[in-house]
Every structure is written in C-alpha cells, then in structure tokens.
Scaffold this active site. Structure first.
Site, PDB file in Angstrom:
ATOM      1  N   THR A  35      12.115  35.003   6.865  1.00 21.88           N
ATOM      2  CA  THR A  35      11.028  34.720   6.753  1.00 21.88           C
ATOM      3  C   THR A  35      11.122  34.027   5.738  1.00 21.88           C
ATOM      4  O   THR A  35       9.927  33.906   5.923  1.00 21.88           O
ATOM      5  CB  THR A  35      10.398  35.882   7.053  1.00 21.88           C
ATOM      6  N   ASP A  36      11.062  34.158   4.974  1.00 19.09           N
ATOM      7  CA  ASP A  36      10.681  33.326   3.280  1.00 19.09           C
ATOM      8  C   ASP A  36      10.331  31.794   3.982  1.00 19.09           C
ATOM      9  O   ASP A  36       9.080  30.809   3.362  1.00 19.09           O
ATOM     10  CB  ASP A  36      11.881  33.473   2.163  1.00 19.09           C
TER      11      ASP A  36
END
Length: 587
Positions: free
Chosen positions: A433-434
């Site tokens: 998700t980063d």
C-alpha cells in the site's frame, strides 16, 4: 478533451482486462465521461510484458517473473503469489497517469502523445527499493528462505493481531507490560522496524510467546497504555467504500506573476516538463509520488530537515547514501529547512509560491500546526495543487491508528485478500500500500493539474493508504490455489505457469508428457526451467521462470529495456520509467 484506450490488437489476450478497468475508472474520475470521438485524442494501451522479454505477462506471471512473488514470499520462506490483482491495480494507475499527463501536455499547448505501459513494468516498479538493495554489496538481507518471519502475532484466544509503532520507547513499554524483559524486547526492535525494507520480520520467539500468553483485550490494553496500535487481522477480503482521492477547489485564482514554462514541443518529450513540484515527505508513500512525477518530467524539489532526511542512513548504503532512499529520491533537488522555526517555514512558503504542486505525507494535524496547510499556501499561490497523503484519512474516525502500510492492509481487507485460503491472514511484508498509495497520490496530483488548466484555479487533493488499498481488485472470498497455481520446482529452479497453461491442465499435461494434471509437478522436476519454457511456448502455453534473485534480474538480457543497470551516477539497478510516449500520429 477526450481520451480513449487503444483497442487495436497490441494486447495479445484478455489478461490485462483488470488493469484496463482500473485505468478506465481512474480516468473517469479524472476527466469525466469521454465527450465523444474526436480526431487527435490521446490513446493509452496496457500490454502484458511490454519491453520485458518474457513469454507470459498475466497478473501472476508478471508477479513471478519480476520478483514480486520472491519479495512477498520472503517472510514465509519461498516465492508465493499475491492472490489479489495487485500488479493489475498498479498498472492501471500507471496507465491513467500516462493518459492524464498526455492530456495535461495538450492542455498546456503541447502534443498529446500515445502512452503505453504493461503489467511487467508495473510489477517491476513495485520492487524498486528491493531491486536497489539487491544490486549493491551486502544489500539483500539473506539468501531466499534463510531468514523468515511475519510480524503477525497470535493471542491466547486465537486472535491474529498486527501491532505498529515508530517509537522505540513505546515498543519497550508495550512489551514490558506483557512481561518481556527490556533486553529481549530490544532484540526485536531492529527486525520490526527493518521489515519495511527487508520484507521479513524475524522476531525473537519470546515476543511471540508473550502475546500467545495473553488474551486480545490484554494486548489491546498494553497498546493503549503505550501508544502502540493493535489491529485484529480478520478473514474478510472486503474493500472499504472509499474514493481513491478527493478534490476540493481552491480560491479564485489571480493572474499568475510566474506562469509555468511551456512544455517541450517534441511529441515524445516528458509531458510534465516545465512543471515544479515541492515535496516534504518521508518513507515510501510520499517520495514515490514525487518519483513518479519526476519520471514524467517535473522538476521535483525535496524539503528535508537540517542534516538531511534520516532515511539517507538506512542500510544498505552506497556512495554515501541509502540505496533504498536513493531509489525513490534520485534526480530530485534538495533544500534543507527546519520546519519547527519561522525561518524554515518561510523557506517552504517561498518554494510553494512558485510551485505547481506541493505534496506531503505529514501526520494528521501537522500541516495546520506548522501553518503550511492548503489555506496558508493558497494565500501565496492560488494556482497551487496542494496534495496530501495520510494513512487513513477520516475513514477510521478522529483518532486513527498509526498510518503505516501494514495496518492499512489489515483495515483495507488486503491482509486476507493477498493470501490464499488455508493460510492465516496476514499483511504482506512487501510494502504494497505504500507503493500503490504513492501512485494514487501522483494520479490525484495530475488530476488536480488538469483541473487547474481548465479552471485557472488551484485545488486540494487528498488520498490515503486505505483508499489505495480499496483500489485493489479482489475476490469476495479468499482464493483457493491449486498446485498448478503455485511456483513449481524444476531440475534447476522454479517455473510459474502462464494463464493458458493454468486454465487448460489437460493440454498442459500432454505438452510436458505427464500422465495427467496431478503428475505435472513431478514431471517438471525432470528437466531445467529453460527447457520447459521452450516446450510450453511451442505448445501455445507460455510460462515464465520464477525470479528468486533480484540481483540477477538486473543482468538478464530479457530486462535490458526495462531495468537500468548500476552506473557511475547511481550504484544500483532500478526500473526504467514505466511508460512509453509515442507520436499520436504514428502507427
């Protein structure tokens, strides 16, 4: 303006359908419904392998060939597929970025090039920091399988939990409350914090045993007492109902005393040439946003604290800088400013006054406390696109958990969706998700810039790790993998079957000379990977070798056009820009 996907037979199969659907939805949010077919509209194309010389390029084949399965599987000891369409989501965002940048170039008076990207290029971009670390001396944390461990813990009442803190004092207090001696807790701090870069978390067994000796409520109380976030990892794959980003119009713009430079006139020039981005961001999410905008041609200026960003010292270090840090920040200029002082804040305001985009991923409330929020910067630059990223936005209330990748995976349903049925749900220790969050914020910033060209006024755009997690297509329930859906051992490595081979096990068995689908695995062990790839290609069942060594990827001729090798300027390998921009009038 209008834009359209190029539907000519460049894409060899339907395996890019999910990526194209993600791109189309993001472009609908960016520019609205296409107003009709007009000559000269920009086109965008999503391929499977693109410039990567592999036989198959569907979602899972791209994961296997480009190192995603390798990085995701480090924590459990062997390459493993992500069972949601993560690479497709990344690639869809890349396609939307290329198309939006093309529209922006045309709105600024330049040509609108045709943009092309591929699933394989999307997969490579997701392993940027891991590829960099693997291609310098002593960079990779360990040989595959030698060091393993997830960060997910299990309580006495069988709850699976993920904990998060960025504060070593909070870490020590949390474990002390659970009865762990300080020295033992201290041995766990480095692998816990390093998991963002290594994708493994080999915690001391005493820490796992301490959580296993306490019920969930006791673990939660320990977290509450010391500011450590505790999240229960459930089995639901459901995505939160969140828009990828939000846009709020800024004030009515005044005539701009510093108009942006005109874009380059060559059809294949970088579409953001002449635009300036000011970035004040740390870790992965925010720097990835600036990295993408820089690759599209923008001039990016990083604001760092006096002495530089502490992440510059994160091992492995080459040429005086962390290669993980440099992989996302090379090519950006740097201005040091102490934001706790009036002088430092004034320096940022001066930069923002002549910028097109200001972006940050500060903690909630910090922008207001620093007086560097959207209202403050729009007062000096009404045409500014103010782009901010967070962990959860307002979705989890006024006191959200610590906004990091792994908790976003838990709350976004990915901890279950990314792992198959039969495995305990747990976040991938690859920073999924980063990376995707940074890409989503970059697309939001591009949407803001395009809106500015139409309205002549700035805006504020917001996104979050959680809103990025919601973008990943996934099944309604956890996916069950058959033996043919996993990496298969050969005489000298691992092979991953392409989509056609997985869908037609009978044809697969005949091609490899197995008695039936159940015997394929045993049969594949009899010959080397390359030999089987040739057999499967000739049978119309293209497949790929599973990448288990990222350093070797950089030297593989099949990746020569998609991976830039270490050189005198940057001592590590990194993915090339994931788009090709071509003259819209050609082909």
């Amino acid at each position: 303006m209008s834009l359209d996907q190029d539907t000519r037979p460049r894409t060899p199969s339907t395996t890019t359908r999910t990526a194209r659907a993600v791109a189309a939805e993001l472009l609908r949010r960016t520019v609205g419904a296409p107003p009709g077919d007009r000559p000269g509209r920009p086109r965008w194309t999503v391929l499977e392998a693109g410039p990567v010389g592999i036989d198959a390029g569907d979602e899972r084949a791209a994961q296997a060939a480009c190192g995603v399965m390798h990085v995701h599987g480090r924590a459990t000891g062997a390459p493993a597929p992500l069972t949601a369409a993560y690479v497709s989501a990344v690639t869809g965002v890349l396609a939307a970025q290329g198309a939006t940048a093309s529209l922006l170039a045309r709105a600024r008076g330049g040509p609108a090039p045709h943009t092309v990207t591929s699933l394989a290029q999307g997969a490579l971009l997701t392993v940027t920091q891991y590829l960099a670390a693997a291609t310098v001396a002593d960079g990779d944390p360990a040989p595959p399988g030698a060091v393993t461990g997830l960060a997910t813990l299990v309580t006495a009442d069988a709850a699976r939990v993920e904990i998060e803190t960025l504060d070593p004092t909070a870490w020590a207090g949390f474990w002390r409350r659970l009865g762990v001696p300080a020295r033992t807790a201290g041995r766990g701090w480095l692998p816990f914090q390093s998991r963002f870069g290594t994708a493994v978390c080999p915690l001391p067994p005493e820490l796992r045993a301490a959580v296993l000796a306490h019920p969930l409520e006791a673990v939660r109380r320990a977290g509450d007492a010391h500011g450590v976030s505790v999240a229960v990892v459930g089995g639901t794959t459901a995505a939160p109902a969140l828009a990828p980003w939000t846009v709020v119009p800024g004030p009515v713009a005044l005539p701009d005393p510093h108009p942006p430079a005109a874009p380059a006139s060559a059809p294949t020039a970088q579409p953001l040439a002449g635009l300036r981005v000011v970035e004040s961001a740390r870790r992965v999410q925010g720097p990835m946003t600036g990295h993408v905008l820089r690759m599209l041609g923008a001039d990016v200026v990083r604001v760092e604290p006096p002495g530089g960003d502490p992440m510059r010292d994160l091992p492995p270090v080459a040429a005086g800088c962390s290669v993980r840090f440099s992989a996302l920040n090379h090519g950006k200029s740097v201005v040091e400013a102490d934001l706790t002082t009036r002088r430092g804040r004034d320096a940022v305001v001066a930069l923002a006054a002549r910028a097109d985009v200001f972006l940050h991923n500060w903690a909630p409330g910090k922008a207001r406390d620093l007086r560097l929020d959207a209202d403050a910067l729009h007062a000096v630059n009404p045409r500014l696109v103010y782009a901010s990223a967070s962990g959860f936005g307002t979705a989890l209330g006024p006191r959200p958990p610590i906004g990091t990748d792994y908790l976003a995976q838990v709350h976004g349903g990915l901890a279950a969706a990314l792992r198959p049925e039969g495995e305990g749900p747990a976040p991938s220790l690859m920073t999924v998700t980063d990376v995707l969050g940074g890409l989503v914020l970059a697309q939001a910033a591009l949407a803001g810039l395009l809106t500015r060209e139409r309205t002549r006024r700035g805006c504020r755009v917001r996104s979050s790790l959680l809103s990025a997690a919601a973008l990943v297509p996934r099944a309604d329930r956890r996916v069950r993998l058959s033996p043919l859906d996993r990496p298969l051992p050969t005489a000298d490595g691992l092979l991953y079957l392409g989509a056609e081979a997985r869908l037609h096990p009978g044809a697969l068995a005949r091609a490899v000379g197995a008695a039936g689908a159940d015997a394929v695995g045993a049969r594949l062990r009899s010959r080397p990977t390359d030999a089987w790839l040739t057999v499967l290609r000739e049978a119309g069942l293209p497949s790929v070798a599973v990448r288990t060594d990222l350093a070797a990827l950089a030297a593989d001729p099949a990746f020569a056009r998609s991976v830039l090798r270490a050189d005198e300027h940057l001592p590590y390998a990194r993915p090339a820009a994931p788009w090709t921009f071509t003259d819209p009038l050609s082909g």
